[in-house]
Structures are given as structure tokens and as C-alpha cells.
Design a protein around this motif. Structure first.
Motif, PDB file in Angstrom:
ATOM      1  N   THR A 118       4.907  -5.985  -0.992  1.00 22.29           N
ATOM      2  CA  THR A 118       5.315  -7.032  -0.068  1.00 22.29           C
ATOM      3  C   THR A 118       4.737  -6.828   1.328  1.00 22.29           C
ATOM      4  O   THR A 118       4.743  -7.748   2.152  1.00 22.29           O
ATOM      5  CB  THR A 118       6.844  -7.072   0.048  1.00 22.29           C
ATOM      6  OG1 THR A 118       7.309  -5.830   0.581  1.00 22.29           O
ATOM      7  CG2 THR A 118       7.479  -7.315  -1.316  1.00 22.29           C
ATOM      8  N   GLY A 119       4.253  -5.630   1.582  1.00 27.59           N
ATOM      9  CA  GLY A 119       3.816  -5.271   2.932  1.00 27.59           C
ATOM     10  C   GLY A 119       4.715  -4.234   3.552  1.00 27.59           C
ATOM     11  O   GLY A 119       4.369  -3.624   4.564  1.00 27.59           O
TER      12      GLY A 119
ATOM     13  N   ASN B   7       1.924   0.850   4.619  1.00 24.93           N
ATOM     14  CA  ASN B   7       1.161  -0.288   5.130  1.00 24.93           C
ATOM     15  C   ASN B   7       0.459   0.139   6.410  1.00 24.93           C
ATOM     16  O   ASN B   7       1.103   0.446   7.408  1.00 24.93           O
ATOM     17  CB  ASN B   7       2.078  -1.484   5.387  1.00 24.93           C
ATOM     18  CG  ASN B   7       1.297  -2.768   5.679  1.00 24.93           C
ATOM     19  OD1 ASN B   7       0.094  -2.731   5.883  1.00 24.93           O
ATOM     20  ND2 ASN B   7       1.997  -3.890   5.681  1.00 24.93           N
ATOM     21  N   ALA B   8      -0.876   0.178   6.375  1.00 19.79           N
ATOM     22  CA  ALA B   8      -1.653   0.599   7.537  1.00 19.79           C
ATOM     23  C   ALA B   8      -1.950  -0.556   8.477  1.00 19.79           C
ATOM     24  O   ALA B   8      -2.694  -0.396   9.441  1.00 19.79           O
ATOM     25  CB  ALA B   8      -2.960   1.249   7.083  1.00 19.79           C
TER      26      ALA B   8
ATOM     27  N   ALA C 270       2.504  -9.799   2.319  1.00 19.47           N
ATOM     28  CA  ALA C 270       2.106 -10.596   1.157  1.00 19.47           C
ATOM     29  C   ALA C 270       2.578 -12.028   1.335  1.00 19.47           C
ATOM     30  O   ALA C 270       3.706 -12.272   1.772  1.00 19.47           O
ATOM     31  CB  ALA C 270       2.691  -9.997  -0.113  1.00 19.47           C
ATOM     32  N   VAL C 271       1.714 -12.976   1.002  1.00 20.93           N
ATOM     33  CA  VAL C 271       2.066 -14.385   1.184  1.00 20.93           C
ATOM     34  C   VAL C 271       2.675 -14.987  -0.076  1.00 20.93           C
ATOM     35  O   VAL C 271       3.112 -16.126  -0.054  1.00 20.93           O
ATOM     36  CB  VAL C 271       0.823 -15.199   1.604  1.00 20.93           C
ATOM     37  CG1 VAL C 271       0.282 -14.705   2.938  1.00 20.93           C
ATOM     38  CG2 VAL C 271      -0.267 -15.118   0.542  1.00 20.93           C
TER      39      VAL C 271
ATOM     40  N   THR D 285      -2.095   3.221   0.164  1.00 18.12           N
ATOM     41  CA  THR D 285      -2.265   2.673   1.516  1.00 18.12           C
ATOM     42  C   THR D 285      -2.701   1.223   1.408  1.00 18.12           C
ATOM     43  O   THR D 285      -3.666   0.899   0.688  1.00 18.12           O
ATOM     44  CB  THR D 285      -3.320   3.468   2.308  1.00 18.12           C
ATOM     45  OG1 THR D 285      -2.919   4.836   2.391  1.00 18.12           O
ATOM     46  CG2 THR D 285      -3.474   2.906   3.715  1.00 18.12           C
ATOM     47  N   LEU D 286      -2.000   0.352   2.117  1.00 12.26           N
ATOM     48  CA  LEU D 286      -2.310  -1.074   2.113  1.00 12.26           C
ATOM     49  C   LEU D 286      -3.121  -1.436   3.354  1.00 12.26           C
ATOM     50  O   LEU D 286      -2.737  -1.110   4.479  1.00 12.26           O
ATOM     51  CB  LEU D 286      -1.035  -1.908   2.080  1.00 12.26           C
ATOM     52  CG  LEU D 286      -0.046  -1.634   0.944  1.00 12.26           C
ATOM     53  CD1 LEU D 286       1.159  -2.566   1.056  1.00 12.26           C
ATOM     54  CD2 LEU D 286      -0.710  -1.785  -0.412  1.00 12.26           C
TER      55      LEU D 286
END
Length: 318
Positions: free
Chosen positions: A29-30, A133-134, A139-140, A190-191
Motif C-alpha cells: 500500500t505504501g 517505503n523509500a 498505491a493507487v 524497499t519500495l
């Protein structure tokens, strides 16, 4: 979340099935999260047994006779008192009895090797997933996630998400207790914001042309992600001599200009007069531009990555 795609089969009917499959999905989701889960499967191995099976074979058998006639040459000689011996050839009709044959089908038996599956061991995978989350991207939609699959003892993970570039560092160890193989697995995820990172190469390089001594083309937004390289290649093509490369290197920001024309796109201009003293536009030249986002994607687990490179070339006075 987790489903067994094949039923456990340890009884008599088990040998007809392959290894079982278990799946699990970690949603993206982020948010920075950590999740632990367990996957269970059965690992089988292939063995073979010989079986005798009926088949249809063919053999050649007599099928009577037929008469064949043909003209055959016959040499006939006689003596002539004045000319001596004289020989001539004449044809005579001769007939023969010829045997006939046919193909007869019959049942034959062959020994074949037949594969079948037998129980090898149980598999338990203890999985730990840490997601960081970097960026500030979110997420949309609800379809972003990492899909984990355990097929027998074969473990796989794939990220399906257009919003993030998913980088993963993994570690694993294995042990055995009785007839169960235990896999301990850890993934540090890692996002990265896929839209922001791929902004320079969005849409590729289009509408490239030479206006006077200025190379002009459209790209994605170069201001959203400054971590990219812009390489220029200019070569003078000569008919009777070797081609001459005028420039072939990455440009620094002061050697080109960028003007936004929308939220996602802009125009790049490269002044060849300032850069290499210009070119003779009455002669044949090849001009090529390569745009590459600086990102190591070797640890990315995305099923599909956004385009992070773009290239285009034109020929002047072709």
C-alpha cells in the motif's frame, strides 16, 4: 490469503499427483510493514516402473500371385554363305508368375517406462517480510502486492505493481526434522516510486529533428528525477574515408536545455555550435541520443518494470 491449490494426498491415490502448491500475497500500500507467515506443501519425486502394453504392429504376408508379361529382346543369328554369320534382335512376349504381399495388422506387446510420483517429504516455509517505503508514493489501487508461491520445495516471489519498483534482499536457510524440510526465509523489501523514477523516459524520445545547429526532441519530465544520463553521439559519414565521430559522451546539464510543456513532458535542446562548433548540414551525419535512468534493478522482483531507457537517432542529409 493463503490457499492450498492441490489437496494433500498421502494415501493410495497420492502417486497420481505432483507436488502440492501453496500461495500467499503480501499487499503493498505504501506503508512500511512487517509480516510473518507459514507456507506448507508436499514435495514428490518421480519414479518409473515398467509396464507391458498392447499395441498394433504390422507384418508382411503372402497375398497370392499375379501374371506379368513384358517384351524382352532375343538375339537370333544365322549363317549367310556370302556375308558369314548375321545376328539380329527381335522382341518376344514373355510372361511370369509373380508373388504378391500385403500388410497384416496384429496385436503385439511392448514394455514401456511409466513415470509416477511418490512422496518425498513435507515442506514448511517460515517467511518474514519487511517492507520499507523509500519514497512518499502510495498505491493507487488494491492490486499491488508480492505474490509468494511454494511448489513442493521451490520458493518464488514476484511483485505485481505499477506504482512501485520493488527491490528485495533475501536470505534463506534450510533444515530437516523427520520427513519435513523447514525453510526459514527473510525478505527486506524497499519500495521506490515507479512514476517518479521513470519520469525522464516516459513516452520515450520523440519528434527528434535538427533545427539549424540545434538538436530538438521531446522527452519525459527531466525535473522529477535528476538521476539520469543524457548521451549524445554525432558522427560524420564519409563516402571514401573513414567515418569521423565528433562527440560520443554523456552531457552535463549546462550542455543542454529542458523546457516543460506539460506535467509529464518537455522539450530538450542541444546546441551543436556551442558543443562541437557545429556540423556541416550539407554533409551526411548520424545523430543519436540515449537517455538512461540511473537505477540498479538487478534486485527488482517486479514482473514488469517501467521503461528506464530511451533512444532515438536521425540522419542529416541522408
Amino acid at each position: 490469503m493463503k490457499s492450498m491449490m492441490l489437496a494433500l494426498a498421502l494415501l493410495a491415490g497420492f502417486s497420481a499427483h505432483a507436488s502440492t502448491v501453496d500461495t500467499h500475497t503480501v499487499p503493498l500500500t505504501g506503508a512500511s510493514t512487517e509480516e510473518n507467515f507459514v507456507m506448507n506443501t508436499i514435495q514428490t519425486r518421480t519414479e518409473y516402473r515398467n509396464e507391458t502394453v498392447a499395441n498394433t504392429c504390422f507384418r508382411t504376408v503372402p497375398a497370392g500371385y499375379r501374371t506379368e508379361c513384358r517384351q524382352e529382346p532375343q538375339v537370333v543369328c544365322y549363317s549367310d554363305p556370302r556375308a558369314g554369320q548375321i545376328c539380329t534382335t527381335r522382341f518376344e512376349n514373355r510372361c511370369y508368375t509373380v508373388p504378391q504381399y500385403r500388410q497384416e495388422a496384429y496385436t503385439c506387446y511392448q514394455t514401456v517406462s511409466v513415470p509416477y510420483e511418490v512422496f518425498a517429504n513435507n515442506v514448511t516455509a517460515n517467511v518474514n517480510v519487511k517492507v520499507t517505503n523509500a519514497s512518499d508514493a502510495q498505491a493507487v489501487n488494491n492490486n499491488c502486492g508480492i505474490n509468494f508461491t511454494l511448489v513442493g520445495g521451490n520458493f518464488k516471489n514476484t511483485a505485481n505493481c505499477a506504482d512501485f519498483i520493488v527491490l528485495a534482499k533475501s536470505s534463506a536457510s534450510e533444515s530437516r526434522v523427520g520427513d519435513t524440510v523447514i525453510q526459514d526465509r527473510a525478505l527486506d523489501v524497499t519500495l521506490l516510486d515507479a512514476k517518479k523514477l521513470s519520469a525522464p523516459t516516459k513516452g520515450g524520445i520523440v519528434d527528434m529533428k535538427l533545427e539549424g545547429q540545434t538538436v530538438v526532441f521531446r522527452t519525459g519530465d527531466l525535473t522529477k528525477n535528476p538521476n539520469f544520463t543524457l548521451k549524445l553521439f554525432v558522427q560524420r559519414r564519409k563516402l571514401f574515408k573513414g567515418d569521423e565521430t565528433l562527440v560520443n559522451r554523456n552531457l552535463v546539464p549546462s550542455e543542454y536545455s529542458f523546457e516543460k510543456i506539460s506535467d509529464d513532458y518537455g522539450i530538450v535542446k542541444i546546441n551543436l555550435s556551442k558543443l562541437i562548433g557545429g556540423i556541416n548540414d550539407k554533409r551526411k551525419h548520424v545523430i543519436k541520443v540515449d537517455l538512461n535512468v540511473d537505477l540498479d534493478t538487478t534486485s527488482a522482483i517486479n514482473s514488469t518494470l517501467p521503461a528506464l531507457t530511451a533512444s532515438e537517432s536521425i540522419t542529416v542529409n541522408n
